[in-house]
Motif scaffolding. Structure first.
Motif, short mmCIF file in Angstrom:
data_model
loop_
_atom_site.label_atom_id
_atom_site.label_comp_id
_atom_site.label_asym_id
_atom_site.label_seq_id
_atom_site.Cartn_x
_atom_site.Cartn_y
_atom_site.Cartn_z
N SER A 189 15.21 -5.14 -3.26
CA SER A 189 14.21 -6.10 -3.70
C SER A 189 12.91 -5.96 -2.91
CB SER A 189 14.74 -7.52 -3.55
OG SER A 189 15.86 -7.70 -4.39
N ARG A 190 11.83 -6.35 -3.53
CA ARG A 190 10.51 -6.27 -2.90
C ARG A 190 10.37 -7.36 -1.83
NH1 ARG A 190 6.01 -3.67 -3.97
NH2 ARG A 190 4.04 -4.53 -3.27
N PRO A 191 10.18 -6.99 -0.57
CA PRO A 191 10.07 -7.99 0.49
C PRO A 191 8.72 -8.73 0.42
CG PRO A 191 9.78 -5.79 1.40
CD PRO A 191 10.13 -5.62 -0.04
N LEU A 192 8.77 -10.03 0.64
CA LEU A 192 7.56 -10.85 0.65
C LEU A 192 7.29 -11.47 2.02
CD1 LEU A 192 8.02 -12.70 -2.76
CD2 LEU A 192 6.62 -10.68 -2.28
N GLU A 237 1.53 -2.74 1.31
CA GLU A 237 1.91 -1.36 1.61
C GLU A 237 3.35 -1.27 2.12
OE1 GLU A 237 0.73 0.93 5.32
OE2 GLU A 237 -0.62 1.77 3.80
N ALA A 238 3.74 -2.14 3.04
CA ALA A 238 5.10 -2.14 3.56
C ALA A 238 6.10 -2.42 2.44
CB ALA A 238 5.25 -3.16 4.68
N ASP A 275 5.70 -1.86 -0.78
CA ASP A 275 5.75 -0.68 -1.65
C ASP A 275 6.63 0.40 -1.04
OD1 ASP A 275 4.02 -1.87 -3.45
OD2 ASP A 275 2.27 -0.69 -2.84
N HIS A 276 6.46 0.66 0.24
CA HIS A 276 7.25 1.70 0.88
C HIS A 276 8.74 1.36 0.85
CE1 HIS A 276 3.57 3.29 3.33
NE2 HIS A 276 3.41 3.39 2.03
N TRP A 277 9.07 0.11 1.09
CA TRP A 277 10.48 -0.30 1.07
C TRP A 277 11.09 -0.07 -0.31
CZ3 TRP A 277 14.25 -0.97 4.27
CH2 TRP A 277 15.40 -1.65 3.87
N THR A 278 10.39 -0.44 -1.35
CA THR A 278 10.96 -0.31 -2.70
C THR A 278 11.01 1.15 -3.16
OG1 THR A 278 8.81 -0.74 -3.74
CG2 THR A 278 10.29 -2.63 -3.39
N GLN A 279 10.24 2.03 -2.56
CA GLN A 279 10.24 3.45 -2.93
C GLN A 279 11.34 4.25 -2.22
OE1 GLN A 279 5.48 3.48 -3.79
NE2 GLN A 279 6.18 4.40 -1.93
N MET A 280 11.97 3.65 -1.22
CA MET A 280 13.02 4.35 -0.49
C MET A 280 14.31 4.39 -1.32
SD MET A 280 12.74 2.82 3.34
CE MET A 280 11.17 2.69 4.16
N THR A 281 15.15 5.36 -0.97
CA THR A 281 16.48 5.40 -1.57
C THR A 281 17.36 4.34 -0.90
OG1 THR A 281 17.32 7.01 0.03
CG2 THR A 281 16.28 7.89 -2.00
N SER A 318 -0.38 13.28 7.41
CA SER A 318 -1.31 13.07 8.52
C SER A 318 -1.92 11.67 8.51
CB SER A 318 -2.43 14.12 8.48
OG SER A 318 -3.19 13.96 7.30
N ILE A 319 -1.68 10.92 7.45
CA ILE A 319 -2.21 9.56 7.37
C ILE A 319 -1.12 8.60 7.84
CG2 ILE A 319 -3.03 7.72 5.84
CD1 ILE A 319 -4.20 9.91 4.06
N ILE A 320 -1.38 7.95 8.93
CA ILE A 320 -0.41 7.00 9.47
C ILE A 320 -1.03 5.61 9.39
CG2 ILE A 320 0.86 6.28 11.53
CD1 ILE A 320 1.88 8.85 10.18
N THR A 321 -0.21 4.68 8.98
CA THR A 321 -0.66 3.31 8.82
C THR A 321 0.04 2.43 9.84
OG1 THR A 321 1.10 2.75 7.29
CG2 THR A 321 -0.88 3.75 6.34
N ASN A 322 -0.14 1.14 9.71
CA ASN A 322 0.51 0.19 10.61
C ASN A 322 2.02 0.16 10.43
OD1 ASN A 322 -1.94 -0.59 11.68
ND2 ASN A 322 -2.20 -2.24 10.20
N ASN A 323 2.52 0.75 9.37
CA ASN A 323 3.95 0.69 9.07
C ASN A 323 4.73 1.94 9.47
OD1 ASN A 323 4.04 -1.95 7.81
ND2 ASN A 323 2.70 -1.02 6.30
N TRP A 324 4.04 2.92 10.05
CA TRP A 324 4.70 4.17 10.43
C TRP A 324 4.13 4.70 11.74
CZ3 TRP A 324 8.79 5.54 7.59
CH2 TRP A 324 8.88 5.01 6.30
#
Length: 155
Positions: free
Chosen positions: A64-67, A82-83, A85-91, A121-127
């Motif tokens: 589920s999409r975290p809120l 962004e976080a 989206d990344h969670w829901t795109q994972m296996t 090469s693009i790193i965000t606050n979530n990685w």
């Protein structure tokens, strides 16, 4: 899609008006003091007859999409888009690995899958990343959410 609260009771509770009221509306709710997560559920009634109630609830909500989330006796923390989206795109396998170990490393291919092909090469606050070849770890709000979800799964 329904907005659900999952806390130590492991019985999802529907939350009405989350988008209008925000998480401050939950401060006086019947939610336990934490850990707890709020998700936008894909499947509000997971079916897994051969699992325990606890396993069934978590399995049905893991994708589920975290809120929002909160640690034990902590404040609610909203999960950025962004976080989420990344969670829901994972296996499911990767999600479970991260829940079991928030310090787990991802290789470049896993990172690209979780970030919908983002440049390595693009790193965000979530990685964060290190080494050569690069390995990635979750950080920021994504790590906060995963840590709280891990607390819930371990009871």
């Amino acid at each position: 899609m329904p907005i659900l609260l999952l806390d130590r009771r492991l019985e999802p509770q529907r939350i009405d008006g989350f988008a209008d009221q925000g998480i401050s509306a939950l401060d006086d709710s019947t939610a336990l003091p934490g850990p707890a997560v709020i998700v936008e559920a894909v499947d509000p009634a997971p079916k897994a007859a051969d699992h325990t109630r606890e396993s069934r609830q978590i399995t049905g909500l893991i994708a589920s999409r975290p809120l929002a989330c909160r640690e034990q006796h902590g404040d609610w923390v909203e999960i950025d888009t962004e976080a989420a989206d990344h969670w829901t795109q994972m296996t499911d396998d990767l999600r479970r690995r991260l829940i079991d170990d928030t310090q787990a490393s991802l290789d470049v291919n896993e990172f690209k899958q979780a970030t919908d092909g983002a440049s390595t090469s693009i790193i965000t606050n979530n990685w964060v990343y290190s080494g050569s070849p690069r390995v990635y770890r979750i950080a920021g709000r994504l790590r906060d959410f995963v840590a709280v979800l891990g607390d819930l799964t371990r009871g």
